[in-house]
Motif scaffolding. Structure first.
Motif, mmCIF file in Angstrom:
data_model
loop_
_atom_site.group_PDB
_atom_site.id
_atom_site.type_symbol
_atom_site.label_atom_id
_atom_site.label_comp_id
_atom_site.label_asym_id
_atom_site.label_seq_id
_atom_site.Cartn_x
_atom_site.Cartn_y
_atom_site.Cartn_z
ATOM 1 N N LEU A 263 0.823 -1.210 0.000
ATOM 2 C CA LEU A 263 0.000 0.000 0.000
ATOM 3 C C LEU A 263 0.859 1.263 0.000
ATOM 4 O O LEU A 263 0.499 2.258 -0.631
ATOM 5 C CB LEU A 263 -0.974 -0.010 1.175
ATOM 6 C CG LEU A 263 -2.081 -1.062 1.086
ATOM 7 C CD1 LEU A 263 -2.894 -1.095 2.374
ATOM 8 C CD2 LEU A 263 -2.981 -0.831 -0.112
ATOM 9 N N GLU A 264 1.998 1.214 0.670
ATOM 10 C CA GLU A 264 2.901 2.368 0.619
ATOM 11 C C GLU A 264 3.437 2.592 -0.789
ATOM 12 O O GLU A 264 3.571 3.730 -1.221
ATOM 13 C CB GLU A 264 4.048 2.212 1.621
ATOM 14 C CG GLU A 264 3.626 2.543 3.034
ATOM 15 C CD GLU A 264 4.793 2.589 4.004
ATOM 16 O OE1 GLU A 264 5.822 1.906 3.786
ATOM 17 O OE2 GLU A 264 4.666 3.316 5.010
ATOM 18 N N PHE B 234 -0.167 5.282 -0.468
ATOM 19 C CA PHE B 234 -0.854 5.431 0.809
ATOM 20 C C PHE B 234 0.161 5.701 1.915
ATOM 21 O O PHE B 234 1.263 5.165 1.891
ATOM 22 C CB PHE B 234 -1.628 4.156 1.178
ATOM 23 C CG PHE B 234 -2.807 3.878 0.302
ATOM 24 C CD1 PHE B 234 -4.025 4.493 0.540
ATOM 25 C CD2 PHE B 234 -2.707 2.995 -0.759
ATOM 26 C CE1 PHE B 234 -5.120 4.233 -0.258
ATOM 27 C CE2 PHE B 234 -3.796 2.730 -1.571
ATOM 28 C CZ PHE B 234 -5.002 3.348 -1.324
ATOM 29 N N VAL C 189 0.748 4.687 5.535
ATOM 30 C CA VAL C 189 0.221 3.535 6.262
ATOM 31 C C VAL C 189 0.787 3.473 7.670
ATOM 32 O O VAL C 189 1.988 3.586 7.876
ATOM 33 C CB VAL C 189 0.566 2.223 5.509
ATOM 34 C CG1 VAL C 189 0.050 1.013 6.275
ATOM 35 C CG2 VAL C 189 0.029 2.250 4.096
ATOM 36 N N SER D 116 -5.898 -2.184 -2.936
ATOM 37 C CA SER D 116 -5.410 -0.835 -3.221
ATOM 38 C C SER D 116 -6.358 -0.085 -4.148
ATOM 39 O O SER D 116 -6.713 1.069 -3.889
ATOM 40 C CB SER D 116 -4.013 -0.915 -3.846
ATOM 41 O OG SER D 116 -3.575 0.358 -4.234
ATOM 42 N N HIS E 87 -8.448 3.298 -3.095
ATOM 43 C CA HIS E 87 -8.341 4.549 -3.863
ATOM 44 C C HIS E 87 -9.723 5.012 -4.328
ATOM 45 O O HIS E 87 -10.080 6.177 -4.193
ATOM 46 C CB HIS E 87 -7.420 4.370 -5.076
ATOM 47 C CG HIS E 87 -5.979 4.562 -4.774
ATOM 48 N ND1 HIS E 87 -5.442 5.773 -4.414
ATOM 49 C CD2 HIS E 87 -4.940 3.694 -4.778
ATOM 50 C CE1 HIS E 87 -4.146 5.645 -4.220
ATOM 51 N NE2 HIS E 87 -3.817 4.381 -4.422
#
Length: 145
Positions: free
Chosen positions: A9-10, A14, A16, A99, A103
Motif C-alpha cells: 500500500l505504501e 498510501f 500507512v 489498493s 483509492h
C-alpha cells in the motif's frame, strides 16, 4: 500479511500505520484521523475487529473501513456492513484489488463531502480511471500520465 500489505500500500501512495495489537490500533484511532482503516476480524486471537470498526466509524463517519478474515461467516459480514464496513474480504487478500478499492472509495467519499469545479472533477476522474487500470494491468503503469 500485515507487513506485506503495509509495504504494498505504501508503494501505491498510501501513508500507512500498521498495528499488530488491538490496543495500539485503538489508541491510534483516538489521536489520528484516517481516510481508511483495514482490519482483520480476529485481532490478538479474539474477534476485536468489530471494535476497531465501531471506533473508526464513531470518530469519523466517512472513514472507509475494510474488514478481512480467513473464516468468513455470513452473519459476521452482514453485521460488519450494518456497522459501516465498506467491504468484507476473505483472506488471502489480493493487494492490488485492495489498493484499487481503497483509492476508489476514498475518492468517492471526497466527492460526497467536498464541492469541486468541473476541471477538478475531470482531473480526479481521469486519475481514478488511470490508477484503476494500472492496478489491474501493471504493464500500463505511467501510461495514463
Amino acid at each position: 500479511l500485515l507487513d506485506s500489505l503495509h509495504e504494498y500500500l505504501e508503494t501505491r501512495g498510501f501513508e500507512v500505520d500498521a498495528f499488530a495489537r488491538t490496543a495500539e490500533a485503538m489508541k491510534a484511532l483516538e489521536t489520528t484521523t484516517y481516510d481508511a482503516v483495514v482490519t482483520d476480524v480476529l485481532l490478538d486471537g479474539r474477534t476485536e475487529g468489530q471494535e476497531v470498526l465501531k471506533s473508526a466509524r464513531t470518530r469519523r463517519s466517512d472513514v472507509v473501513v475494510v474488514m478481512m478474515t480467513a473464516f468468513p461467516i455470513l452473519e459476521d459480514a452482514v453485521g460488519a456492513m450494518r456497522h459501516g464496513a465498506a467491504d468484507y474480504l476473505r483472506k488471502p487478500v489480493n493487494p492490488r484489488k485492495l489498493s484499487a478499492f481503497l483509492h476508489r472509495e476514498i475518492q468517492m467519499r471526497r466527492f460526497e463531502t467536498e464541492s469541486f469545479a468541473l476541471d477538478d472533477l475531470v482531473s480526479i476522474l481521469s486519475e481514478l480511471v488511470a490508477r484503476t487500470i494500472e492496478h489491474i494491468d501493471p504493464y500500463t503503469r505511467g501510461h495514463g500520465e
